[in-house]
Structures are given as C-alpha cells and as structure tokens.
Design a protein around this motif. Structure first.
Motif, PDB file in Angstrom:
ATOM      1  N   PHE A  76      55.605  -4.992  55.438  1.00 23.92           N
ATOM      2  CA  PHE A  76      57.056  -5.084  55.244  1.00 23.92           C
ATOM      3  C   PHE A  76      57.728  -5.645  56.499  1.00 23.92           C
ATOM      4  O   PHE A  76      58.589  -6.539  56.419  1.00 23.92           O
ATOM      5  CB  PHE A  76      57.599  -3.692  54.912  1.00 23.92           C
ATOM      6  N   THR A  77      57.328  -5.149  57.675  1.00 24.11           N
ATOM      7  CA  THR A  77      57.931  -5.611  58.931  1.00 24.11           C
ATOM      8  C   THR A  77      57.508  -7.034  59.268  1.00 24.11           C
ATOM      9  O   THR A  77      58.338  -7.876  59.651  1.00 24.11           O
ATOM     10  CB  THR A  77      57.559  -4.659  60.069  1.00 24.11           C
ATOM     11  N   MET A  78      56.217  -7.319  59.122  1.00 20.74           N
ATOM     12  CA  MET A  78      55.710  -8.633  59.506  1.00 20.74           C
ATOM     13  C   MET A  78      56.214  -9.738  58.585  1.00 20.74           C
ATOM     14  O   MET A  78      56.367 -10.883  59.018  1.00 20.74           O
ATOM     15  CB  MET A  78      54.183  -8.615  59.504  1.00 20.74           C
ATOM     16  N   SER A  79      56.470  -9.429  57.322  1.00 21.92           N
ATOM     17  CA  SER A  79      56.970 -10.463  56.412  1.00 21.92           C
ATOM     18  C   SER A  79      58.340 -10.973  56.854  1.00 21.92           C
ATOM     19  O   SER A  79      58.610 -12.186  56.809  1.00 21.92           O
ATOM     20  CB  SER A  79      57.039  -9.910  54.987  1.00 21.92           C
ATOM     21  N   ILE A 174      61.519 -12.412  49.352  1.00 23.82           N
ATOM     22  CA  ILE A 174      60.904 -11.380  50.193  1.00 23.82           C
ATOM     23  C   ILE A 174      61.595 -10.035  50.003  1.00 23.82           C
ATOM     24  O   ILE A 174      60.938  -8.987  49.905  1.00 23.82           O
ATOM     25  CB  ILE A 174      60.940 -11.807  51.671  1.00 23.82           C
ATOM     26  N   ASN A 175      62.922 -10.040  49.917  1.00 26.13           N
ATOM     27  CA  ASN A 175      63.648  -8.794  49.686  1.00 26.13           C
ATOM     28  C   ASN A 175      63.274  -8.161  48.363  1.00 26.13           C
ATOM     29  O   ASN A 175      63.070  -6.939  48.270  1.00 26.13           O
ATOM     30  CB  ASN A 175      65.155  -9.045  49.730  1.00 26.13           C
ATOM     31  N   ALA A 176      63.175  -8.982  47.310  1.00 31.08           N
ATOM     32  CA  ALA A 176      62.842  -8.453  45.989  1.00 31.08           C
ATOM     33  C   ALA A 176      61.451  -7.842  45.965  1.00 31.08           C
ATOM     34  O   ALA A 176      61.238  -6.745  45.427  1.00 31.08           O
ATOM     35  CB  ALA A 176      62.960  -9.565  44.942  1.00 31.08           C
ATOM     36  N   ILE A 177      60.472  -8.542  46.563  1.00 27.05           N
ATOM     37  CA  ILE A 177      59.094  -8.048  46.533  1.00 27.05           C
ATOM     38  C   ILE A 177      58.947  -6.799  47.386  1.00 27.05           C
ATOM     39  O   ILE A 177      58.375  -5.786  46.951  1.00 27.05           O
ATOM     40  CB  ILE A 177      58.127  -9.152  46.998  1.00 27.05           C
ATOM     41  N   MET A 178      59.446  -6.835  48.600  1.00 26.40           N
ATOM     42  CA  MET A 178      59.261  -5.711  49.509  1.00 26.40           C
ATOM     43  C   MET A 178      60.037  -4.475  49.063  1.00 26.40           C
ATOM     44  O   MET A 178      59.499  -3.364  49.061  1.00 26.40           O
ATOM     45  CB  MET A 178      59.690  -6.107  50.926  1.00 26.40           C
ATOM     46  N   LEU A 179      61.285  -4.647  48.663  1.00 28.78           N
ATOM     47  CA  LEU A 179      62.061  -3.499  48.209  1.00 28.78           C
ATOM     48  C   LEU A 179      61.506  -2.938  46.907  1.00 28.78           C
ATOM     49  O   LEU A 179      61.498  -1.721  46.698  1.00 28.78           O
ATOM     50  CB  LEU A 179      63.531  -3.888  48.046  1.00 28.78           C
ATOM     51  N   GLY A 180      61.037  -3.820  46.017  1.00 26.61           N
ATOM     52  CA  GLY A 180      60.397  -3.348  44.790  1.00 26.61           C
ATOM     53  C   GLY A 180      59.128  -2.583  45.073  1.00 26.61           C
ATOM     54  O   GLY A 180      58.831  -1.568  44.426  1.00 26.61           O
ATOM     55  N   CYS A 181      58.370  -3.045  46.047  1.00 30.12           N
ATOM     56  CA  CYS A 181      57.135  -2.351  46.428  1.00 30.12           C
ATOM     57  C   CYS A 181      57.441  -0.978  47.013  1.00 30.12           C
ATOM     58  O   CYS A 181      56.784   0.022  46.663  1.00 30.12           O
ATOM     59  CB  CYS A 181      56.363  -3.201  47.426  1.00 30.12           C
ATOM     60  N   ILE A 182      58.433  -0.888  47.880  1.00 25.20           N
ATOM     61  CA  ILE A 182      58.802   0.402  48.467  1.00 25.20           C
ATOM     62  C   ILE A 182      59.312   1.358  47.394  1.00 25.20           C
ATOM     63  O   ILE A 182      58.982   2.555  47.385  1.00 25.20           O
ATOM     64  CB  ILE A 182      59.866   0.203  49.564  1.00 25.20           C
ATOM     65  N   PHE A 183      60.101   0.850  46.455  1.00 27.34           N
ATOM     66  CA  PHE A 183      60.619   1.704  45.378  1.00 27.34           C
ATOM     67  C   PHE A 183      59.489   2.232  44.503  1.00 27.34           C
ATOM     68  O   PHE A 183      59.470   3.413  44.127  1.00 27.34           O
ATOM     69  CB  PHE A 183      61.626   0.920  44.533  1.00 27.34           C
ATOM     70  N   MET A 184      58.531   1.372  44.158  1.00 22.54           N
ATOM     71  CA  MET A 184      57.424   1.812  43.311  1.00 22.54           C
ATOM     72  C   MET A 184      56.550   2.838  44.023  1.00 22.54           C
ATOM     73  O   MET A 184      56.038   3.774  43.385  1.00 22.54           O
ATOM     74  CB  MET A 184      56.589   0.607  42.888  1.00 22.54           C
ATOM     75  N   LYS A 185      56.383   2.677  45.331  1.00 17.96           N
ATOM     76  CA  LYS A 185      55.569   3.645  46.053  1.00 17.96           C
ATOM     77  C   LYS A 185      56.246   5.009  46.134  1.00 17.96           C
ATOM     78  O   LYS A 185      55.585   6.047  46.085  1.00 17.96           O
ATOM     79  CB  LYS A 185      55.255   3.130  47.460  1.00 17.96           C
ATOM     80  N   THR A 186      57.563   5.019  46.300  1.00 13.95           N
ATOM     81  CA  THR A 186      58.277   6.291  46.400  1.00 13.95           C
ATOM     82  C   THR A 186      58.455   6.966  45.051  1.00 13.95           C
ATOM     83  O   THR A 186      58.698   8.181  45.004  1.00 13.95           O
ATOM     84  CB  THR A 186      59.653   6.073  47.042  1.00 13.95           C
ATOM     85  N   SER A 187      58.366   6.222  43.962  1.00 13.74           N
ATOM     86  CA  SER A 187      58.558   6.799  42.626  1.00 13.74           C
ATOM     87  C   SER A 187      57.287   6.742  41.799  1.00 13.74           C
ATOM     88  O   SER A 187      57.355   6.624  40.572  1.00 13.74           O
ATOM     89  CB  SER A 187      59.680   6.049  41.898  1.00 13.74           C
ATOM     90  N   GLN A 188      56.126   6.809  42.448  1.00 16.76           N
ATOM     91  CA  GLN A 188      54.878   6.775  41.705  1.00 16.76           C
ATOM     92  C   GLN A 188      54.723   8.020  40.856  1.00 16.76           C
ATOM     93  O   GLN A 188      55.232   9.103  41.184  1.00 16.76           O
ATOM     94  CB  GLN A 188      53.692   6.637  42.665  1.00 16.76           C
ATOM     95  N   ALA A 189      53.988   7.863  39.753  1.00 11.28           N
ATOM     96  CA  ALA A 189      53.887   8.940  38.775  1.00 11.28           C
ATOM     97  C   ALA A 189      53.146  10.148  39.315  1.00 11.28           C
ATOM     98  O   ALA A 189      53.423  11.278  38.911  1.00 11.28           O
ATOM     99  CB  ALA A 189      53.196   8.411  37.513  1.00 11.28           C
TER     100      ALA A 189
END
Length: 400
Positions: A76-79, A174-189
């Motif tokens: 996320f930071t390096m991107s 980049i914002n869409a991919i990274m923020l979507g990835c962070i959201f999916m990780k925090t709301s995993q089943a």
C-alpha cells in the motif's frame, strides 16, 4: 484474550495461545493423529512444489487480500511512493526539455527586452519547478489533489496536459485497488466466525433409544446468522476394493437438529446430533475406538449470511477420536428468568454421565435386549426461576 479476562470460559475458546497449553498436552498432541482441520477452523494443509506461480498474478486483487497485514501495508505504501516518484521524474523531464530549469535560457530568448522582458515573455510548462524536489512535490499535489496554489500546469506544453490526465487516472486506479483491498481485509468473513463457538468435546449417548453423536454450537453476538446451515464430514483413511488407498476420504454424514434438516435458527445454543444408523460411518464405533491413535476425524462446518453486512461466513472445527466422550450428554444452559430466556455460557461445554451401552450401534440394533438392562436417566427440562414476592398489603374481613 477473552478467556484470560474471564468473559468466555477457556474450555470452549476456539483460538488458544501456545503458552496456554501445558507441556504434557503438547507431548500428547505430537503422538496422536494429525488434524485435517484445527479447532480454530484453520486447514492443516501445506501446498508444496507449485510450479505455475504465475496463476496467482492473474488474480492480483485476491492475492493482495490473502497477504498478511505487514505485506499489504508495505505494498500500500510503496504503490503510492513509486507512483509519486515516477511522475515526479516525468514532470522534471518535461521541465528540463522545455528549458524551465535553465535560467540562462530565459535571458537568451529575448535579449533586447532585458531580464525583466525575458522573464515576462517566457511561459514554462509548470510554474515554480526549479529542481527534482519541486517536481516531486508537484507530483504529490496532482495525484492527491492537494492544490497549494504555488505550482500549476500552463497551456504552453500539450505533453504536460497529457501527463496530468494520465496521472489522475493512475491515481484513481491505485486508490480504488488499495482501498478496496484494505476494506476487504477488515471485513473478511472469518472475523465474524470468531464469535461462532463449538463445544470443545463431542459426545455419544442415547437419544430416543438410539445412539447419537452430539455437539453444541452457539453464537455470542446478538446479530443473527441468516440462513445458517450446518454439515458434518468424517475424514479417515480408507482403501477401495481395488487396493487404492485414499489418505483423506471425506464422507458426508446426515445431520439432525431441533429445527429439522440442515438449516438452524441460531438464536440460542443448539445441540446438533447425528443418529448413528446403518448408513452412518460411525456404525461400528465403540468406546474402545475413542483413543488418540484412532484414524478418525469429524469436521463440522457452519455457514450463513451475516445479518449486518450480508457477507457469507463460515466457521469450522473438528473432533478427533479422543475428543469424543462416550456415555455423556450436555447439561442444560437455557433458563427462563424475568420473563425472558437467559443462556449461561459458563456451562457451554459441561457434560454429565448418562447410562449408555458400551457397544457399537450395529450390536445395539442386532440385540434389542441390551436396552432392557439400561436404567433410564432423568429427563432434562428448561429451568424456570421463580421469585416469590411478598405482598405489600393484606386483605382481612371486616368485623360484623
């Protein structure tokens, strides 16, 4: 952590730290059969010698979500840093090619007008770009739309306008991919599955005159699991008639529950049971088979939709042969109190001994006389706590 604070009893907490396990339990765990599914639901399978590693890059988003948090935050930071540095270099090259960085070029454009006239007639591609540092700052301002007002793109260079458009598009991606990835990780089943609990042990006892495999499942949250279903599988090593050895043969077993079918209404803890009949893989199991050397593992899978998020979740656990208690049943934990039903989770995994024949279900079905010698155990009912209230007044007859 919850068990340490006394909120959840330690006997049925799914995730247990290594330091909480005594030394003798560790030694015993090495001797018995390796689990296919852990008590916390993790699958004990290691994938080795995967030659086609490029398949993981074909689904980059899922790969990013599956990564551990330190790796995800690093990417996320390096991107962002790499994109800022890349476009900072592009802006510096544009300014260098146009001559914005060469102060002597501005004076040579119009020597007749002098220094003031040259400065007034020269229009740079990007204002206030003097070095790579200023170009890097302008790249950050463009991508994150800060806009301090000190630097801006002019109409002098069409290439600069094109780079401005490209950087905005890249930044949005980049914002869409990274923020979507962070959201999916925090709301995993599996986060919701942490509050779906199973009893530490399963039991085998008589129910309605038949041997049944039973376990208890519960939900600690008030928000419900919609369309919850539960199923069980027996995993054991088998061999076919042709001599083929299947090390992990998965056999589905029929479930029974108080609601009927595989669907459950998980408002309060339920006892899920499986009737051991002639179609059951446990038909020839007896108390002598319930030891840690026995090649037997029963996997329990609970699936449903989270009411608050609409995400499908799954909770898993397993029971080895030495985690199945013969001749015991779960104690009641639901009581009626103050006009509502209360659940005592401190007794969630508690069991009591009940009269149970020490034979297989096959022997019990073939010899019905075994049941005649079995004493009946008292029936468990829902406890009702009643409080006797003292009357605040008395009624007495009037004297005549």
């Amino acid at each position: 952590m919850l068990s340490r604070k006394g909120i959840i009893p330690e006997e049925y907490v799914l995730t247990r730290l290594a330091e909480d396990v005594p030394d003798h339990a560790r030694y015993r765990a090495r001797e018995r059969r390796a689990r296919f599914v852990g008590k916390n639901g993790a699958c004990n399978v290691a994938h080795k010698n995967i030659r086609e590693q490029g398949r993981f890059l074909q689904d980059v988003f899922t790969t990013l979500v599956d990564l551990k948090w330190p790796h995800t935050l690093l990417i996320f930071t390096m991107s962002f840093l790499c994109s800022w540095l890349l476009f900072g270099m592009v802006w510096w090259l544009i300014a260098f090619a146009h001559g914005d960085l060469d102060h002597s070029t501005r004076l040579q454009r119009d020597p007749a007008e002098g220094t003031a006239g040259a400065a007034a007639s020269f229009v740079p591609c990007v204002t206030s770009i003097h070095s790579f540092t200023s170009a890097f700052l302008f790249s950050i301002e463009v991508q994150v739309t800060i806009g301090f007002g000190g630097r801006m793109v002019t109409e002098e260079c069409p290439a600069a306008i094109l780079v401005l458009i490209v950087q905005n598009i890249v930044g949005l991606v980049i914002n869409a991919i990274m923020l979507g990835c962070i959201f999916m990780k925090t709301s995993q089943a599996h986060r919701r599955a942490e509050t779906l609990i199973f009893s530490k042990h399963a039991v085998i006892a008589l129910r309605e005159g038949r041997l049944c495999f039973m376990l208890r499942v519960g939900d600690l949250r008030k928000s419900m699991i919609i369309s919850a279903t539960i199923r069980m599988q027996v995993v054991k090593k088998t061999a076919s008639l042709e001599g083929e050895v299947v090390p992990l043969n998965q056999i589905d077993i029929q479930m029974e529950n108080p609601v009927g079918g595989n669907s459950i209404f998980l408002v309060s803890p339920l006892i899920i049971y499986h009737v051991i009949d002639k179609n059951s893989p446990l038909y020839d199991i007896s108390p002598t088979n319930l030891h840690h050397h026995e090649d037997l593992e029963i996997i329990v899978i609970l699936e449903g939709v989270v009411e608050t998020t609409g995400i499908t979740t799954q909770a898993r656990t397993s029971y080895l042969a030495d985690e199945i208690l013969w001749g015991q049943r779960f104690v009641p934990i639901v009581a009626e109190e103050d006009g509502r039903y209360s659940v005592d989770y401190s007794k969630f995994g508690n069991t009591v001994k009940v009269p149970t024949p020490s034979c297989t279900a096959r022997q019990l079905e073939e010899d019905k006389s075994i049941m005649d010698t079995m004493p009946l155990s008292p029936k468990g009912t829902i406890r009702k706590r009643s409080v006797k209230l003292k009357p605040k007044f008395t009624i007495s007859e009037e004297p005549s």
